[in-house]
Design a protein around this motif. Structure first.
Motif, PDB file in Angstrom:
ATOM      1  N   VAL A   1       0.840  -1.202   0.000  1.00  0.00           N
ATOM      2  CA  VAL A   1       0.000   0.000   0.000  1.00  0.00           C
ATOM      3  C   VAL A   1       0.878   1.256   0.000  1.00  0.00           C
ATOM      4  O   VAL A   1       0.552   2.256  -0.642  1.00  0.00           O
ATOM      5  CB  VAL A   1      -0.956  -0.016   1.219  1.00  0.00           C
ATOM      6  CG1 VAL A   1      -1.723   1.290   1.335  1.00  0.00           C
ATOM      7  CG2 VAL A   1      -1.937  -1.172   1.094  1.00  0.00           C
TER       8      VAL A   1
ATOM      9  N   ARG B   1      -3.044  -9.464  -0.237  1.00  0.00           N
ATOM     10  CA  ARG B   1      -2.896  -8.069   0.222  1.00  0.00           C
ATOM     11  C   ARG B   1      -3.563  -7.109  -0.756  1.00  0.00           C
ATOM     12  O   ARG B   1      -4.256  -6.181  -0.372  1.00  0.00           O
ATOM     13  CB  ARG B   1      -1.410  -7.702   0.356  1.00  0.00           C
ATOM     14  CG  ARG B   1      -0.829  -7.975   1.725  1.00  0.00           C
ATOM     15  CD  ARG B   1       0.405  -7.127   1.968  1.00  0.00           C
ATOM     16  NE  ARG B   1       1.427  -7.281   0.947  1.00  0.00           N
ATOM     17  CZ  ARG B   1       2.366  -8.209   0.973  1.00  0.00           C
ATOM     18  NH1 ARG B   1       2.424  -9.061   1.966  1.00  0.00           N
ATOM     19  NH2 ARG B   1       3.262  -8.289   0.018  1.00  0.00           N
ATOM     20  N   LYS B   2      -3.343  -7.388  -2.047  1.00  0.00           N
ATOM     21  CA  LYS B   2      -3.903  -6.503  -3.081  1.00  0.00           C
ATOM     22  C   LYS B   2      -5.427  -6.560  -3.049  1.00  0.00           C
ATOM     23  O   LYS B   2      -6.101  -5.534  -3.070  1.00  0.00           O
ATOM     24  CB  LYS B   2      -3.384  -6.927  -4.457  1.00  0.00           C
ATOM     25  CG  LYS B   2      -3.754  -5.935  -5.553  1.00  0.00           C
ATOM     26  CD  LYS B   2      -3.462  -6.509  -6.920  1.00  0.00           C
ATOM     27  CE  LYS B   2      -2.085  -6.144  -7.394  1.00  0.00           C
ATOM     28  NZ  LYS B   2      -1.778  -6.659  -8.725  1.00  0.00           N
TER      29      LYS B   2
ATOM     30  N   ALA C   1      -6.767  -4.669  -0.094  1.00  0.00           N
ATOM     31  CA  ALA C   1      -6.670  -3.215  -0.281  1.00  0.00           C
ATOM     32  C   ALA C   1      -7.769  -2.716  -1.214  1.00  0.00           C
ATOM     33  O   ALA C   1      -8.419  -1.696  -0.948  1.00  0.00           O
ATOM     34  CB  ALA C   1      -5.301  -2.846  -0.838  1.00  0.00           C
TER      35      ALA C   1
ATOM     36  N   SER D   1     -10.866  -0.304  -0.147  1.00  0.00           N
ATOM     37  CA  SER D   1     -11.046   0.955  -0.872  1.00  0.00           C
ATOM     38  C   SER D   1     -12.480   1.081  -1.368  1.00  0.00           C
ATOM     39  O   SER D   1     -13.097   2.144  -1.268  1.00  0.00           O
ATOM     40  CB  SER D   1     -10.093   1.056  -2.068  1.00  0.00           C
ATOM     41  OG  SER D   1      -8.784   0.900  -1.635  1.00  0.00           O
TER      42      SER D   1
END
Lengths: 320, 46
Positions: free
Chosen positions: A21, B19-20, B23, B27
């Motif tokens: 991130v 993880r992606k 995220a 979002s």
């Protein structure tokens, strides 16, 4: 330390088994974004309007996202020159930590989201201005002017000067002379700020073949230009006072800091007669340029902070 | 040895993908919450 990071990044690049991130936050250019957010907030706070605090927060968030999104698209377009400049080579794309196309998509999606949300939260004048700011920074500055003319940061500087207008428009739904005075102040502040940086980062810009003024016209010419723009700043900084958004306290501070800014630019010009642009590294005679660059940041911050705090202090004084 | 490297790489890829996805999901949820907040404030609910 830097070498370790580079080799780690190269290893991570293989096969796309890397995601962080923090790299996407870096794509938003947080430091540039913070200046846009601060000046936009000042524009919004000075506007004669009672915007709901939540909508105010959302508007600031949208302006931050919009500024960040234009930074991400800028990094996508400038990835070739970022890779050769020491100042920018640690950015996520040249380091191989984010694919260029991913950065572009990230920037476009964020831009559209920021403009749409700002329009829904406040009004479409502010949203249109935010969209225009992003487009100006990406198309006019990054794609058109940056690699073509020594006036790149003069004309392109308008993008950095627009956030107070966006903030004001978010609060009022219109543009007036008062926020325009803030726009003009940032617009004329940008050239001496960037040329001071270009003076002591000359080698970096030369490697990237960017037509920065000190590189093309020489250091002496750049220093004359810096002084000329700096001389415009003190009278220009009085405009918020005459536009009715600042008091005498601001006026005194603006004129005092403006006089010091001019003095620093004059000191910088005096060094031009005996010294040329350094061949490499940080030279002792880079000091006047470095000091001017550092002071330029303080100058703008103090002026906008005064605009923000003066009404608060006046109210407090009235209560006592 | 090559087999172990390949396993480690596959494991890293899986973790990066997770993880992606996390995220992106966060979002999207954040964006929906934000739009909803704007909607209720503009509607005069709060």
């Amino acid at each position: 330390m830097a070498d370790t990071t580079v080799s780690q990044a190269s290893a991570d690049k293989v096969g796309g088994e890397y995601f962080a991130v923090a790299d996407f936050v870096a794509l938003l250019k947080p430091r540039v974004m913070s200046l846009s957010v601060f000046t936009a907030f000042v524009g919004m706070a000075l506007a004669p309007s009672e915007l709901h605090p939540i909508l105010m927060g959302v508007a600031i968030f949208c302006i931050a996202l919009g500024a960040g999104a234009s930074g991400a698209i800028n990094m996508w377009y400038d990835r070739d020159i970022d890779a050769v400049m020491s100042r920018t080579r640690a950015r996520p794309i040249p380091m191989g930590r984010v694919e260029p196309e991913t950065a572009l998509a990230f920037g476009i999606i964020l831009s559209m989201g920021a403009v749409t949300l700002l329009g829904l939260a406040t009004n479409w004048v502010a949203a249109g201005l935010l969209g225009a700011t992003i487009a100006y920074y990406v198309v006019v500055y990054t794609m058109w002017l940056k690699r073509r003319t020594t006036q790149n940061i003069v004309i392109g500087g308008a993008a950095g000067a627009l956030p107070p207008l966006v903030g004001w428009a978010a609060a009022t739904g219109e543009i007036s002379l008062a926020p325009l005075s803030l726009f003009l102040l940032i617009f004329f502040w940008t050239p001496p700020h960037f040329w001071a940086l270009a003076l002591y980062r000359n080698d970096d810009f030369a490697r990237a073949k960017l037509p920065m003024l000190p590189l093309i016209k020489g250091a002496a010419s750049a220093k004359r230009h810096i002084l000329a723009y700096t001389l415009i700043l003190p009278p220009l900084s009085t405009l918020p006072y005459f536009a009715g958004i600042a008091g005498t306290g601001y006026l005194v501070i603006a004129l005092s800091l403006g006089a010091y800014f001019v003095a620093r630019a004059a000191i910088l010009l005096r060094t031009a007669e005996t010294e040329s642009v350094p061949a490499g590294g940080v030279q002792p005679h880079d000091l006047p340029a470095k000091k001017l660059f550092a002071f330029s940041i303080l100058y703008l911050f103090v002026l906008f902070a005064t605009l923000l705090l003066e009404p608060v202090l006046r109210t407090l004084a009235g209560l006592l | 040895m090559g087999h172990i490297d390949s396993d480690a790489k596959s494991d890293m890829r899986q973790r990066a993908l997770r993880r992606k996805n996390r995220a992106v999901a966060l979002s999207l949820v954040g964006a929906v919450v934000l739009f909803y907040f704007v909607y209720i404030v503009r509607a005069g609910v709060i």
